[in-house]
Design an enzyme around this catalytic site. Structure first.
Site, PDB file in Angstrom:
ATOM      1  CG  ASP A  11      -0.338   0.176   2.527  1.00 18.27           C
ATOM      2  OD1 ASP A  11       0.918   0.233   2.594  1.00 18.27           O
ATOM      3  OD2 ASP A  11      -1.071   0.280   3.528  1.00 18.27           O
ATOM      4  CG  HIS A  12      -0.766   4.802   1.466  1.00 23.36           C
ATOM      5  ND1 HIS A  12      -1.770   3.858   1.578  1.00 23.36           N
ATOM      6  CD2 HIS A  12      -0.829   5.552   2.595  1.00 23.36           C
ATOM      7  CE1 HIS A  12      -2.421   4.052   2.725  1.00 23.36           C
ATOM      8  NE2 HIS A  12      -1.867   5.060   3.352  1.00 23.36           N
ATOM      9  CB  CYS A  68       0.651  -2.665   4.611  1.00 23.60           C
ATOM     10  SG  CYS A  68       0.310  -3.787   5.975  1.00 23.60           S
ATOM     11  CB  THR A  70       1.577  -3.499  10.964  1.00 22.17           C
ATOM     12  OG1 THR A  70       0.378  -3.850  10.256  1.00 22.17           O
ATOM     13  CG2 THR A  70       1.347  -2.233  11.790  1.00 22.17           C
ATOM     14  CG  HIS A 101       8.485 -25.828  10.783  1.00 20.30           C
ATOM     15  ND1 HIS A 101       8.540 -25.806  12.147  1.00 20.30           N
ATOM     16  CD2 HIS A 101       9.616 -26.466  10.378  1.00 20.30           C
ATOM     17  CE1 HIS A 101       9.643 -26.413  12.571  1.00 20.30           C
ATOM     18  NE2 HIS A 101      10.327 -26.806  11.515  1.00 20.30           N
ATOM     19  CG  HIS A 136       6.672 -29.429   9.081  1.00 17.13           C
ATOM     20  ND1 HIS A 136       6.313 -28.933  10.313  1.00 17.13           N
ATOM     21  CD2 HIS A 136       7.968 -29.808   9.195  1.00 17.13           C
ATOM     22  CE1 HIS A 136       7.345 -28.989  11.139  1.00 17.13           C
ATOM     23  NE2 HIS A 136       8.373 -29.524  10.483  1.00 17.13           N
ATOM     24  NE  ARG A 139       1.920 -30.594  12.428  1.00 11.25           N
ATOM     25  CZ  ARG A 139       3.034 -30.844  13.094  1.00 11.25           C
ATOM     26  NH1 ARG A 139       4.162 -30.228  12.775  1.00 11.25           N
ATOM     27  NH2 ARG A 139       3.035 -31.730  14.069  1.00 11.25           N
TER      28      ARG A 139
HETATM   29  C1  RB5 Z   1      -2.417   2.387   6.647  1.00 15.17           C
HETATM   30  O1  RB5 Z   1      -2.563   3.522   7.425  1.00 15.17           O
HETATM   31  C2  RB5 Z   1      -2.101   1.199   7.537  1.00 15.17           C
HETATM   32  O2  RB5 Z   1      -3.238   0.869   8.268  1.00 15.17           O
HETATM   33  C3  RB5 Z   1      -1.616   0.027   6.713  1.00 15.17           C
HETATM   34  O3  RB5 Z   1      -0.448   0.374   6.043  1.00 15.17           O
HETATM   35  C4  RB5 Z   1      -1.283  -1.244   7.467  1.00 15.17           C
HETATM   36  O4  RB5 Z   1      -0.414  -0.997   8.518  1.00 15.17           O
HETATM   37  C5  RB5 Z   1      -2.419  -2.070   7.869  1.00 15.17           C
HETATM   38  O5  RB5 Z   1      -2.288  -3.170   8.421  1.00 15.17           O
END
Ligand code: RB5
Length: 164
Positions: A11-12, A68, A70, A101, A136, A139
């Site tokens: 994403d951005h 992204c 996180t 795994h 594995h 699973r």
């Molecule tokens: C965007 O603000 C943020 O929510 C996205 O990049 C990501 O971290 C979502 O999981």
């Protein structure tokens, strides 16, 4: 493990880290392709998680790497595509084990969580590792049954466990 095709998406928030990682993966000898986003204009991570997931699940690309803020949102999106096993990690050990795994076929991480050098170490560990199969595989078969909404198959595998 060269000549593999790797699909990228972000994403951005992952937009700036993505080309750094793409160049690194290219320098390791892999073929790369960018499925967007192509600017830092605000957008939605599910679009790119879904797209990369579909490309990998269809066999058009061997593996995917998605970024992204996180890594969580875009990995959730990718994991909604049947056949996708996306691992959201922030350390090389988890990245490696997710291949050995879990046979992860998509790697996800967060540009707000890891810096570019740690991200490269994570990617290197992930690409170098291979699925171990054996116990594995069962699973993975259970996950595939879940993907297919086949509870009977899931229970059959579960009830036939001979090796833990
Ligand atoms: C965007 O603000 C943020 O929510 C996205 O990049 C990501 O971290 C979502 O999981």
């Amino acid at each position: 493990m060269k000549n593999l095709k790797i699909a990228f998406g972000s994403d951005h928030v992952g937009y700036e880290l993505k080309p750094v990682i793409m160049e690194y993966v290219k320098s390791l000898g892999y073929e790369i392709y960018d499925f967007g986003t192509y600017s830092n204009k605000r957008t939605d991570y599910p679009i790119y998680g879904k797209k990369v997931g579909e490309e990998v699940a269809a066999g058009n690309y061997d593996l995917g790497i998605v970024i992204c803020g996180t890594g969580v949102g875009i990995s959730i999106a990718a994991n909604k595509v049947p056949g996708i096993r996306a691992a959201c990690v922030s350390d090389p050990y988890s990245a490696e084990l997710s291949r050995r795994h879990n046979n992860s076929n998509i790697l996800a991480f967060g540009s707000r969580v890891v810096g570019s050098e740690l991200a490269k170490m994570i990617v290197k560990s992930w690409l170098a590792a291979e699925f171990e199969g054996g116990r594995h595989q069962r699973r993975i078969d259970e996950l595939a049954a879940e993907d297919a909404h086949d509870s009977k198959k899931f229970d059959k595998i579960k009830n036939n466990i001979t090796e833990i």
